[in-house]
Scaffold this motif. Structure first.
Motif, mmCIF file in Angstrom:
data_model
loop_
_atom_site.group_PDB
_atom_site.id
_atom_site.type_symbol
_atom_site.label_atom_id
_atom_site.label_comp_id
_atom_site.label_asym_id
_atom_site.label_seq_id
_atom_site.Cartn_x
_atom_site.Cartn_y
_atom_site.Cartn_z
ATOM 1 N N VAL A 85 0.879 -1.004 0.026
ATOM 2 C CA VAL A 85 -0.036 0.057 0.083
ATOM 3 C C VAL A 85 0.786 1.199 0.000
ATOM 4 O O VAL A 85 1.545 1.356 0.989
ATOM 5 C CB VAL A 85 -1.003 -0.016 1.192
ATOM 6 C CG1 VAL A 85 -1.944 1.062 1.166
ATOM 7 C CG2 VAL A 85 -1.694 -1.185 1.448
ATOM 8 N N LEU A 121 8.657 6.011 -2.509
ATOM 9 C CA LEU A 121 9.877 5.651 -2.524
ATOM 10 C C LEU A 121 9.987 4.388 -1.834
ATOM 11 O O LEU A 121 10.469 3.290 -2.248
ATOM 12 C CB LEU A 121 10.951 6.532 -1.971
ATOM 13 C CG LEU A 121 11.530 7.647 -3.073
ATOM 14 C CD1 LEU A 121 12.469 8.652 -2.185
ATOM 15 C CD2 LEU A 121 11.884 7.028 -4.358
ATOM 16 N N THR A 122 9.531 4.202 -0.750
ATOM 17 C CA THR A 122 9.613 2.988 0.206
ATOM 18 C C THR A 122 8.790 1.873 -0.605
ATOM 19 O O THR A 122 9.216 0.940 -0.847
ATOM 20 C CB THR A 122 8.641 3.134 1.380
ATOM 21 O OG1 THR A 122 9.211 4.360 2.168
ATOM 22 C CG2 THR A 122 8.740 2.020 2.330
ATOM 23 N N SER A 181 -2.205 2.556 -4.841
ATOM 24 C CA SER A 181 -2.043 3.670 -4.277
ATOM 25 C C SER A 181 -3.037 4.691 -4.500
ATOM 26 O O SER A 181 -3.828 4.485 -5.554
ATOM 27 C CB SER A 181 -0.769 4.336 -4.988
ATOM 28 O OG SER A 181 -0.498 5.502 -4.809
ATOM 29 N N GLN A 222 13.509 17.297 -1.843
ATOM 30 C CA GLN A 222 14.378 18.320 -2.375
ATOM 31 C C GLN A 222 15.800 18.011 -1.949
ATOM 32 O O GLN A 222 16.670 17.546 -2.982
ATOM 33 C CB GLN A 222 13.993 19.558 -1.790
ATOM 34 C CG GLN A 222 12.469 19.945 -2.102
ATOM 35 C CD GLN A 222 12.372 21.572 -1.681
ATOM 36 O OE1 GLN A 222 12.979 22.007 -0.753
ATOM 37 N NE2 GLN A 222 11.238 22.039 -1.875
ATOM 38 N N PHE A 282 -8.099 3.555 -2.754
ATOM 39 C CA PHE A 282 -7.941 4.151 -1.547
ATOM 40 C C PHE A 282 -8.059 3.027 -0.415
ATOM 41 O O PHE A 282 -9.206 2.340 -0.525
ATOM 42 C CB PHE A 282 -8.876 5.372 -1.321
ATOM 43 C CG PHE A 282 -8.781 6.070 0.124
ATOM 44 C CD1 PHE A 282 -8.089 7.137 0.434
ATOM 45 C CD2 PHE A 282 -9.334 5.325 1.207
ATOM 46 C CE1 PHE A 282 -7.918 7.583 1.693
ATOM 47 C CE2 PHE A 282 -9.164 5.903 2.351
ATOM 48 C CZ PHE A 282 -8.526 6.990 2.817
ATOM 49 N N ALA A 320 2.974 1.244 3.115
ATOM 50 C CA ALA A 320 4.241 2.383 2.898
ATOM 51 C C ALA A 320 3.386 3.522 2.564
ATOM 52 O O ALA A 320 3.627 4.275 1.355
ATOM 53 C CB ALA A 320 5.030 1.862 1.601
ATOM 54 N N ASN A 334 3.673 19.250 3.629
ATOM 55 C CA ASN A 334 3.419 18.059 3.098
ATOM 56 C C ASN A 334 2.340 18.236 1.920
ATOM 57 O O ASN A 334 1.404 19.177 1.887
ATOM 58 C CB ASN A 334 2.830 17.047 4.124
ATOM 59 C CG ASN A 334 3.841 16.169 4.946
ATOM 60 O OD1 ASN A 334 3.671 15.238 5.467
ATOM 61 N ND2 ASN A 334 5.046 17.132 5.189
ATOM 62 N N ASN A 372 -1.155 13.256 2.326
ATOM 63 C CA ASN A 372 -0.355 12.839 3.592
ATOM 64 C C ASN A 372 -1.473 13.002 4.986
ATOM 65 O O ASN A 372 -1.268 13.697 5.614
ATOM 66 C CB ASN A 372 0.805 13.470 3.773
ATOM 67 C CG ASN A 372 1.950 13.133 2.902
ATOM 68 O OD1 ASN A 372 1.697 12.389 1.895
ATOM 69 N ND2 ASN A 372 3.104 13.490 3.337
ATOM 70 N N ASP A 406 -3.327 7.712 7.067
ATOM 71 C CA ASP A 406 -4.204 6.506 6.841
ATOM 72 C C ASP A 406 -3.541 4.986 7.191
ATOM 73 O O ASP A 406 -4.310 4.364 7.865
ATOM 74 C CB ASP A 406 -4.600 6.114 5.049
ATOM 75 C CG ASP A 406 -5.162 7.662 4.656
ATOM 76 O OD1 ASP A 406 -5.522 8.353 5.355
ATOM 77 O OD2 ASP A 406 -5.113 7.511 3.374
ATOM 78 N N LEU A 463 8.071 23.772 1.116
ATOM 79 C CA LEU A 463 9.373 23.895 1.721
ATOM 80 C C LEU A 463 10.329 24.508 0.829
ATOM 81 O O LEU A 463 10.500 24.689 -0.258
ATOM 82 C CB LEU A 463 9.866 22.308 1.803
ATOM 83 C CG LEU A 463 11.248 22.062 2.280
ATOM 84 C CD1 LEU A 463 11.084 22.027 3.907
ATOM 85 C CD2 LEU A 463 11.523 20.678 1.966
ATOM 86 N N TYR A 477 7.380 16.556 9.161
ATOM 87 C CA TYR A 477 7.750 14.999 8.895
ATOM 88 C C TYR A 477 7.212 14.199 10.456
ATOM 89 O O TYR A 477 6.958 14.980 11.514
ATOM 90 C CB TYR A 477 9.105 14.826 9.061
ATOM 91 C CG TYR A 477 9.754 13.276 8.988
ATOM 92 C CD1 TYR A 477 9.654 12.673 7.774
ATOM 93 C CD2 TYR A 477 9.781 12.524 10.058
ATOM 94 C CE1 TYR A 477 9.946 11.456 7.347
ATOM 95 C CE2 TYR A 477 10.312 11.056 9.777
ATOM 96 C CZ TYR A 477 10.596 10.843 8.759
ATOM 97 O OH TYR A 477 10.785 9.416 8.570
ATOM 98 N N ARG A 531 14.346 13.981 13.635
ATOM 99 C CA ARG A 531 15.256 13.449 12.498
ATOM 100 C C ARG A 531 16.040 14.307 11.921
ATOM 101 O O ARG A 531 15.995 15.632 11.610
ATOM 102 C CB ARG A 531 13.872 12.974 11.181
ATOM 103 C CG ARG A 531 14.673 12.741 10.043
ATOM 104 C CD ARG A 531 13.402 12.271 9.124
ATOM 105 N NE ARG A 531 12.701 13.474 8.346
ATOM 106 C CZ ARG A 531 13.324 14.013 7.214
ATOM 107 N NH1 ARG A 531 14.281 13.693 6.592
ATOM 108 N NH2 ARG A 531 12.588 14.910 6.832
ATOM 109 N N GLY A 542 17.783 14.378 5.224
ATOM 110 C CA GLY A 542 18.348 13.562 4.334
ATOM 111 C C GLY A 542 18.353 11.943 4.882
ATOM 112 O O GLY A 542 18.729 11.015 4.161
ATOM 113 N N THR A 551 13.607 5.245 3.418
ATOM 114 C CA THR A 551 12.723 4.448 2.426
ATOM 115 C C THR A 551 13.394 3.528 1.571
ATOM 116 O O THR A 551 12.842 2.352 1.609
ATOM 117 C CB THR A 551 12.282 5.506 1.674
ATOM 118 O OG1 THR A 551 13.300 6.067 0.673
ATOM 119 C CG2 THR A 551 11.453 6.689 2.312
#
Ligand SMILES: Cc1cc2nc3c(=O)[nH]c(=O)nc-3n(C[C@H](O)[C@H](O)[C@H](O)COP(=O)(O)OP(=O)(O)OC[C@H]3O[C@@H](n4cnc5c(N)ncnc54)[C@H](O)[C@@H]3O)c2cc1C
Length: 570
Positions: free
Chosen positions: A15, A19-20, A39, A52, A163, A198, A211, A215, A218, A249, A349, A383, A386, A392
């Motif tokens: 799901v 990237l993950t 997705s 970025q 979804f 994911a 975000n 996001n 879910d 951002l 994040y 976090r 980077g 991920t």
């Protein structure tokens, strides 16, 4: 409606197409596992595409910094986490980072280069070495497109604009999921031997966020309802530099390249908060500093400070930060080559997430999670920039490796429970569409986000949080009767927004309860009423579970390794 749900049987359902999800899918497909990626948007619109500044790995490519090591990377990460990260997981991530980045390069990721032609690396906050590998300021875009290209040549089934509404469990094991196919508005069944969540973070719980709109946490809500635990949910990262007003951002890479923060008096104020690291202190430190400058009257009217890139010169800005310049031109009418940018902190994040081990296993057999929706605990209370892109690809691959062995040893499950769950969700959708309530989803969503920002933002305090929690409880009651407005089935975005609101409300409660019960300040969790870190009572992970529909908090130990907790000084 009323017809039997469409059924899509696979060995593994992933799901999330960020990237993950894509890194995991590649691994699983290459091992011959029948894999589906489900997705809610096209994979290339996943939030990862917006990343970025870059991805960390101790390659030692920056001239003069050749002695960087995975151990130095691990130390910076653990210190950055305010010692809440699990050091065994951090060691895995930092050790595997160089190979993961080189692997991406071999797949075709076009990283920026040093003069010698090696992968270029820039300084990032809280890092002792320039360790962040980048593709100008479009690193996520470049990596996500590369992984997607790789998957075009692999045997993976993509279900876009699906979804996911529920996880299916049978005898305590996860045996698939159900998903609303948004274009026709029908619920489908996905029986599977394993499900990997994911689904990314929950930034849209907050009114000010960098975000994407999708996001909405879910995955965390799905996992919680299926019996898994969430970990350290109160640790929410606020990025210091989002463009004031829009909160788009402005990458930390802008400061990594030499940008400086100035208050209204033209003072480089970070010297007072982090005398050694200055503008490249970790994000929790810089976000608090900006918020304090604004609160004490040294910000600009409208609540921002300046990020000054003018000393970098046009050439460097065009080469290293072209996307940032374009964002500034398009959304603020400012050219950073000539003028400073107005910046303010914004939610960025989710350090907390679905509790997993370093193979992505949750407490529910057959259910796995990785990436931003998970908490393998490499970021702890804060976090470092980077490290998320790195997480991920490292943990996406590791989760897939574990799943490959597990699914090869099992037969496909009885699809019956998934079909029944799809029928139940279909009835739920019909009921939601039929609601007559006065409450409207957009207004509830706005109240929720503003409450979270006000009560569970950068600075927190008991009474404000108690008030916030009471508002959340009231909002949950209102949401239970909210009407969708649009009763049509096809592309009903209002219906999706109601489902997302339900997820956000549940996730918000775990953030709120975790924050109220943690009576100390650590990393991103800053309590004005408990300003000190308290290792004796709170050097432990907050665990949130559901019991009889109620969020219940407990605690779990932190894995300490070679780095003994110390005071963080930057
Ligand atoms: C603007 C910005 C810039 C960033 N820059 C960097 C950076 O330079 N370096 C760094 O390390 N980190 C960066 N980050 C963080 C990093 O980008 C993210 O943490 C990371 O990309 C998350 O990837 P993911 O695959 O876990 O989730 P995502 O990329 O968010 O993907 C989530 C996927 O889940 C799907 N999904 C969610 N819910 C459902 C559902 N109910 N049903 C079906 N599908 C669902 C979505 O459609 C999507 O495909 C940045 C973050 C932001 C906000």
């Amino acid at each position: 409606m009323g017809a039997r749900a469409e059924v899509h049987a696979h060995d593994l359902v992933i799901v999330g197409g960020g990237l993950t999800g894509l890194r995991a899918a590649l691994q699983a497909c290459r091992a011959g596992v029948a894999t589906a990626v489900v997705s809610k948007v096209h994979p290339l619109r996943s939030h990862s595409v917006a990343a970025q500044g870059g991805i960390n790995a101790a390659l030692g490519n920056a001239p003069g910094y050749e002695e960087d090591t995975p151990e130095a990377h691990a130390f910076d990460t653990v210190k950055g986490s305010d010692y809440l990260a699990d050091q065994d997981a951090v060691a895995v991530m930092c050790r595997e980072a160089p190979a993961a980045v080189i692997e991406l390069e071999h797949m075709g990721v076009v990283f920026s280069r040093t003069e010698e032609g090696t992968i270029a690396q820039r300084p990032f906050g809280g890092a002792g070495f320039p360790r962040t590998c980048y593709a100008a300021d479009r690193t996520g875009h470049t990596i996500l497109h590369t992984l997607y290209e790789q998957l075009m040549a692999a045997d993976v089934a993509f279900y876009e604009e699906f979804f996911v509404t529920s996880l299916v469990t049978d005898g305590g094991r996860c045996t698939g999921c159900t998903a609303l196919s948004v274009p026709p508005g029908e619920v489908h069944a996905f029986p599977a031997k394993a499900v990997l969540l994911a689904t990314g973070g929950f930034g849209r719980l907050y009114s000010r966020s960098t975000n994407a709109l999708i996001n909405t946490g879910d995955g965390a809500a799905l996992a919680l309802r299926a019996g898994a635990m969430l970990k350290d949910m109160e640790f929410v990262q606020f990025h210091p530099t989002s463009l004031a007003g829009t909160n788009i951002l402005i990458t930390e890479g802008a400061r990594g390249e030499g940008g400086i923060l100035l208050n209204r008096e033209g003072e480089r104020f970070m010297a007072r908060y982090a005398p050694h690291s200055l503008d490249l202190a970790p994000r929790d430190v810089v976000a608090r500093a900006i918020e304090t400058e604004v609160a004490e009257g040294r910000g600009f009217p409208g609540g921002y400070v300046h990020l000054d890139l003018t000393a970098l010169g046009a050439g460097k800005i065009m080469a290293r930060l072209p996307g940032i310049r374009q964002i500034a031109l398009d959304f603020a009418g400012i050219d950073p080559v000539a003028e400073p940018l107005p910046v303010q902190p914004a939610q960025h994040y989710s350090m907390g997430g679905i509790a997993v081990d370093d193979g992505g296993r949750t407490g529910v057999p057959g259910l796995y999670a990785a990436g931003e929706c998970a908490c393998v605990s490499v970021h702890g209370a804060n976090r470092l920039g980077g490290n998320s892109l790195l997480e991920t690809v490292v943990f996406g691959r590791r989760a897939a490796d574990g799943i490959i062995d597990a699914v090869n040893a099992r037969a496909r499950p009885d699809p019956g429970p998934a079909v029944e769950a799809a029928a139940a969700d279909e009835r739920r959708v019909a009921a939601l569409l039929g609601r007559e309530g006065e409450e409207k989803v957009p207004a509830l969503l706005r109240d929720l986000k503003e409450t979270m920002y006000r009560s569970f933002g950068i600075f927190r305090e008991e009474q404000k949080m108690q008030d916030g929690l009471s508002t959340l409880t009231a909002l949950r009651k209102h949401a239970a009767g909210a009407s969708v407005g649009d009763r049509g089935r096809r592309f009903n975005q209002a219906l999706v927004n109601l489902l997302e609101l339900e997820d956000l409300l549940l996730v918000g409660e775990t953030v709120a309860r975790g924050a109220l019960m943690r009576r100390e300040s650590r990393g991103s969790h800053t309590r004005t009423d408990f300003p000190k870190r308290d290792d004796e009572r709170y050097l432990r992970h907050t665990m949130a579970g559901l019991a009889d529909g109620k969020v219940v908090i407990s605690y779990a130990p932190v894995t300490i390794g070679t780095f003994e907790p110390q005071e963080r000084v930057y």
